[in-house]
Design a protein around this motif. Structure first.
Motif, PDB file in Angstrom:
ATOM      1  N   ALA A  69    -100.120 -68.792   7.195  1.00 43.94           N
ATOM      2  CA  ALA A  69    -100.685 -69.527   8.331  1.00 43.94           C
ATOM      3  C   ALA A  69    -102.200 -69.369   8.377  1.00 43.94           C
ATOM      4  CB  ALA A  69    -100.055 -69.035   9.636  1.00 43.94           C
ATOM      5  N   ASP A  70    -102.686 -68.167   8.085  1.00 39.00           N
ATOM      6  CA  ASP A  70    -104.131 -67.936   8.093  1.00 39.00           C
ATOM      7  C   ASP A  70    -104.815 -68.733   6.988  1.00 39.00           C
ATOM      8  OD1 ASP A  70    -106.453 -66.205   9.110  1.00 39.00           O
ATOM      9  OD2 ASP A  70    -106.510 -65.851   6.938  1.00 39.00           O
ATOM     10  N   MET A  71    -104.207 -68.771   5.824  1.00 32.49           N
ATOM     11  CA  MET A  71    -104.761 -69.582   4.731  1.00 32.49           C
ATOM     12  C   MET A  71    -104.919 -71.035   5.177  1.00 32.49           C
ATOM     13  SD  MET A  71    -102.657 -68.472   1.338  1.00 32.49           S
ATOM     14  CE  MET A  71    -102.959 -66.940   0.466  1.00 32.49           C
ATOM     15  N   ARG A  72    -103.840 -71.577   5.707  1.00 34.67           N
ATOM     16  CA  ARG A  72    -103.847 -73.003   6.059  1.00 34.67           C
ATOM     17  C   ARG A  72    -104.853 -73.304   7.163  1.00 34.67           C
ATOM     18  NH1 ARG A  72     -97.295 -73.440   5.153  1.00 34.67           N
ATOM     19  NH2 ARG A  72     -97.461 -73.826   2.908  1.00 34.67           N
ATOM     20  N   ARG A  73    -105.033 -72.350   8.063  1.00 35.46           N
ATOM     21  CA  ARG A  73    -106.034 -72.532   9.113  1.00 35.46           C
ATOM     22  C   ARG A  73    -107.442 -72.614   8.531  1.00 35.46           C
ATOM     23  NH1 ARG A  73    -105.015 -68.272  12.014  1.00 35.46           N
ATOM     24  NH2 ARG A  73    -106.944 -67.093  11.740  1.00 35.46           N
ATOM     25  N   HIS A  74    -107.616 -71.985   7.362  1.00 33.93           N
ATOM     26  CA  HIS A  74    -108.918 -72.003   6.694  1.00 33.93           C
ATOM     27  C   HIS A  74    -108.980 -73.024   5.559  1.00 33.93           C
ATOM     28  CE1 HIS A  74    -109.156 -68.119   8.797  1.00 33.93           C
ATOM     29  NE2 HIS A  74    -110.461 -68.300   8.749  1.00 33.93           N
ATOM     30  N   GLY A  75    -108.001 -73.938   5.523  1.00 36.35           N
ATOM     31  CA  GLY A  75    -108.051 -75.015   4.549  1.00 36.35           C
ATOM     32  C   GLY A  75    -107.648 -74.617   3.145  1.00 36.35           C
ATOM     33  N   ILE A  76    -106.873 -73.548   3.030  1.00 39.92           N
ATOM     34  CA  ILE A  76    -106.422 -73.078   1.722  1.00 39.92           C
ATOM     35  C   ILE A  76    -104.922 -73.292   1.628  1.00 39.92           C
ATOM     36  CG2 ILE A  76    -106.199 -71.071   0.193  1.00 39.92           C
ATOM     37  CD1 ILE A  76    -108.642 -69.877   1.736  1.00 39.92           C
ATOM     38  N   GLU A  77    -104.488 -74.031   0.624  1.00 35.06           N
ATOM     39  CA  GLU A  77    -103.061 -74.256   0.436  1.00 35.06           C
ATOM     40  C   GLU A  77    -102.431 -73.075  -0.303  1.00 35.06           C
ATOM     41  OE1 GLU A  77    -100.688 -76.396   1.525  1.00 35.06           O
ATOM     42  OE2 GLU A  77    -102.341 -76.912   2.885  1.00 35.06           O
ATOM     43  N   PHE A  78    -101.257 -72.700   0.125  1.00 27.48           N
ATOM     44  CA  PHE A  78    -100.533 -71.565  -0.434  1.00 27.48           C
ATOM     45  C   PHE A  78    -100.040 -71.887  -1.848  1.00 27.48           C
ATOM     46  CE2 PHE A  78     -96.198 -69.405  -0.549  1.00 27.48           C
ATOM     47  CZ  PHE A  78     -96.691 -68.139  -0.858  1.00 27.48           C
ATOM     48  N   ALA A  79    -100.311 -70.966  -2.800  1.00 24.31           N
ATOM     49  CA  ALA A  79     -99.851 -71.140  -4.182  1.00 24.31           C
ATOM     50  C   ALA A  79     -98.713 -70.196  -4.533  1.00 24.31           C
ATOM     51  CB  ALA A  79    -101.003 -70.937  -5.159  1.00 24.31           C
ATOM     52  N   GLY A  80     -98.710 -69.003  -3.935  1.00 27.42           N
ATOM     53  CA  GLY A  80     -97.637 -68.070  -4.255  1.00 27.42           C
ATOM     54  C   GLY A  80     -98.003 -66.628  -3.993  1.00 27.42           C
ATOM     55  N   VAL A  81     -97.103 -65.738  -4.419  1.00 24.02           N
ATOM     56  CA  VAL A  81     -97.324 -64.302  -4.283  1.00 24.02           C
ATOM     57  C   VAL A  81     -97.344 -63.670  -5.670  1.00 24.02           C
ATOM     58  CG1 VAL A  81     -96.231 -64.191  -2.004  1.00 24.02           C
ATOM     59  CG2 VAL A  81     -94.862 -63.728  -4.059  1.00 24.02           C
ATOM     60  N   LEU A  82     -98.093 -62.595  -5.785  1.00 23.73           N
ATOM     61  CA  LEU A  82     -98.162 -61.791  -7.002  1.00 23.73           C
ATOM     62  C   LEU A  82     -97.796 -60.369  -6.600  1.00 23.73           C
ATOM     63  CD1 LEU A  82     -98.960 -61.246  -9.961  1.00 23.73           C
ATOM     64  CD2 LEU A  82    -101.354 -61.187  -9.225  1.00 23.73           C
ATOM     65  N   LEU A  83     -96.578 -59.958  -6.950  1.00 18.41           N
ATOM     66  CA  LEU A  83     -96.067 -58.681  -6.470  1.00 18.41           C
ATOM     67  C   LEU A  83     -95.541 -57.819  -7.612  1.00 18.41           C
ATOM     68  CD1 LEU A  83     -94.053 -59.835  -3.308  1.00 18.41           C
ATOM     69  CD2 LEU A  83     -96.371 -58.892  -3.380  1.00 18.41           C
ATOM     70  N   ASP A  84     -95.925 -56.574  -7.614  1.00 17.44           N
ATOM     71  CA  ASP A  84     -95.370 -55.548  -8.493  1.00 17.44           C
ATOM     72  C   ASP A  84     -94.044 -55.119  -7.867  1.00 17.44           C
ATOM     73  OD1 ASP A  84     -94.660 -52.994  -9.414  1.00 17.44           O
ATOM     74  OD2 ASP A  84     -96.668 -52.170  -9.256  1.00 17.44           O
ATOM     75  N   SER A  85     -92.971 -55.191  -8.642  1.00 16.69           N
ATOM     76  CA  SER A  85     -91.632 -55.005  -8.086  1.00 16.69           C
ATOM     77  C   SER A  85     -91.354 -53.605  -7.550  1.00 16.69           C
ATOM     78  CB  SER A  85     -90.581 -55.354  -9.141  1.00 16.69           C
ATOM     79  OG  SER A  85     -90.789 -56.640  -9.654  1.00 16.69           O
ATOM     80  N   ILE A  86     -92.223 -52.619  -7.840  1.00 14.85           N
ATOM     81  CA  ILE A  86     -92.038 -51.289  -7.268  1.00 14.85           C
ATOM     82  C   ILE A  86     -93.290 -50.829  -6.516  1.00 14.85           C
ATOM     83  CG2 ILE A  86     -92.811 -49.874  -9.227  1.00 14.85           C
ATOM     84  CD1 ILE A  86     -90.230 -48.169  -8.763  1.00 14.85           C
ATOM     85  N   PHE A  87     -94.258 -51.748  -6.352  1.00 14.90           N
ATOM     86  CA  PHE A  87     -95.456 -51.485  -5.558  1.00 14.90           C
ATOM     87  C   PHE A  87     -96.110 -50.169  -5.997  1.00 14.90           C
ATOM     88  CE2 PHE A  87     -92.497 -54.141  -3.273  1.00 14.90           C
ATOM     89  CZ  PHE A  87     -93.281 -55.244  -2.977  1.00 14.90           C
ATOM     90  N   SER A  88     -96.410 -50.127  -7.295  1.00 12.13           N
ATOM     91  CA  SER A  88     -96.863 -48.890  -7.943  1.00 12.13           C
ATOM     92  C   SER A  88     -98.126 -48.324  -7.309  1.00 12.13           C
ATOM     93  CB  SER A  88     -97.124 -49.161  -9.428  1.00 12.13           C
ATOM     94  OG  SER A  88     -96.047 -49.828 -10.030  1.00 12.13           O
ATOM     95  N   SER A  89     -99.182 -49.130  -7.237  1.00  9.55           N
ATOM     96  CA  SER A  89    -100.453 -48.623  -6.721  1.00  9.55           C
ATOM     97  C   SER A  89    -100.431 -48.439  -5.215  1.00  9.55           C
ATOM     98  CB  SER A  89    -101.593 -49.575  -7.121  1.00  9.55           C
ATOM     99  OG  SER A  89    -101.714 -49.621  -8.521  1.00  9.55           O
TER     100      SER A  89
END
Length: 453
Positions: A217-237
């Protein structure tokens, strides 16, 4: 250049490269050949970091063990890149044999890349039907983001607040854990680390969906279209967050409902690391649109890959030929194929599952006598341990740094992660066994006792 923080000054986002690094101002505390070698590193410039207050000069490795220039033997509890052990002879033999024949690029036909591509894709969901090769995880994530953006028609990528996905110009902007002075992409949004120890929710998937929805929602409010998520499956860092198997399923569903692409960064949790499934994402029973992987796939030989659904790749391929000069070369493919065969021939997944359970059990036993070991969470040979002030969930970074330094004195090499650099990141080569576990448990107990913790 800002002054480095000391271990007694906990702060948010210490950066993965500064969690227990050598201070160049302490050069004169070193002596002999070590002093001279560290001094000579000035030719490399000031960006590199060394582990430990007294750096290590390592000259040899075998399996889970490393040896310094004086012949001192250390147990490696941190290096995931030599996934099937340091100097594994099956990799050495495969690389040597191929080097004696030819090493060239992908603009010529060669069977190694085709054999490996088919075998590797066979470990994934059938919808992931194309694969491309690079030399590093950074390059794989870079290409994955570009593919996601072209397929979705958007730019906005969501990551977690302590994520590390690489260091290209594009991907460093999606890697907040590099440090708070590194500029982030204007099209990136972060959700907090899914800290299962402190969030106080039983449904981490629902919690993540709520945070992701807010950022879309914040992206779209700023004129940025959502492309996706980039997630490490075990959230290492972020502190190593395996969570309950399956909690990422609603996240994938949300991303797709919002028109985005789900990129699973498997550089760290992939290739048997979690013990429950060959891939970290498979432990959650999900089907990503893109999967990235890195150097553990070839035991350290520069090699990475992006597996992708053909319909997602097509949007990129229509206008963009891709050539990465020595990515997918026959030598790298020989190394990667040797690693995959070793894992399969030795049923490494079952081994990792069994020894990983034993590792967690030992840590829980030690924690009963040393309450500075707070939350212990892991799956397979990927475990995070919060170092805390006893009776609280408050991180104790100063003690965490002293602990890994003391472990080094007791011949165990390990490191830290998380926002305040106070979480032990336990991630040994996958050939870690019962003898290694006994060595580690003894060293950890001794180190805690020596520190009065």
């Amino acid at each position: 250049m800002s002054e480095p923080k000391t271990a007694d000054e906990p702060e948010e986002n210490v950066g993965i490269l500064n969690s227990n690094s050598f201070d160049p101002a302490a050069l004169d505390s070193l002596t002999g050949e070590l002093h001279d070698l560290v001094a000579r590193r000035s030719v490399l410039g000031p960006c590199y970091r060394l582990f430990y207050h007294k750096p290590l000069h390592l000259v040899r490795g075998r399996g889970t063990r490393l040896f310094d220039a004086d012949g001192t033997e250390y147990l490696d509890m941190y290096n995931n890149i030599p996934s099937i052990g340091h100097s594994n002879p099956v990799v050495t033999e495969a690389v040597t044999r191929q080097l004696g024949l030819i090493n060239t690029h992908t603009r010529y036909v060669h069977e190694n890349i085709l054999d490996y591509a088919e075998e590797l894709l066979a470990t994934m969901p059938a919808a992931l039907d194309c694969i491309m090769f690079m030399c590093s995880g950074s390059e794989a994530n870079d290409l994955a983001v570009r593919c996601a953006q072209l397929y979705s028609g958007g730019e906005g990528i969501i990551v977690t607040s302590e994520a590390y996905h690489g260091n290209t110009a594009l991907i460093s902007g999606f890697s907040p854990s590099i440090g708070h002075d590194v500029p982030m992409s204007r099209t990136m949004r972060m959700i907090p680390s899914p800290d299962t120890y402190r969030l106080g929710t039983d449904d981490i998937g629902e919690w993540m969906c709520g945070r992701i929805s807010e950022q879309i929602a914040d992206m779209r409010r700023h004129g940025i279209e959502f492309a996706g998520v980039l997630l490490d499956s075990i959230f290492s860092s972020d502190g190593v967050v395996p969570g309950r198997a399956g909690f990422l399923k609603p996240v994938v569903d949300l991303v797709h409902a919002e028109g985005g692409v789900y990129i699973a960064d498997e550089v760290q949790p992939g290739f048997c690391r979690t013990g429950k499934a060959f891939w970290g994402f498979a432990r959650h029973g999900i089907e990503p649109d893109i999967v990235t992987m890195g150097k553990p796939m070839a035991n350290g030989i520069p090699c990475s890959a992006m597996a992708i659904k053909s319909e997602v790749l097509d949007a990129f391929a229509e206008r963009n030929p891709y050539f990465n000069t020595f990515a997918g070369n026959p030598v790298a493919m020989a190394a990667a194929r040797a690693v995959l065969h070793y894992m399969q021939d030795n049923d490494l997944l079952a081994h990792v599952d069994r020894i990983g359970d034993a590792l967690v059990a030992e840590l829980e036993r030690i924690a009963a006598a040393h309450p500075v070991l707070g939350d212990i969470r892991g799956t397979g040979l990927f475990v995070g341990v919060d170092i805390v002030r006893p009776g609280t969930t408050e991180p104790d970074r100063a003690l965490a740094v002293r602990l890994i330094e003391q472990l080094r004195e007791n011949r165990v090499l390990i490191s830290l992660c998380g926002a305040t650099g106070s979480i032990l990141k336990i991630r040994p080569p996958l050939v870690f066994d019962e003898e290694d576990l006994a060595f580690f448990a003894d060293a950890l107990e001794r180190s805690l006792t020596q520190l009065g913790a």
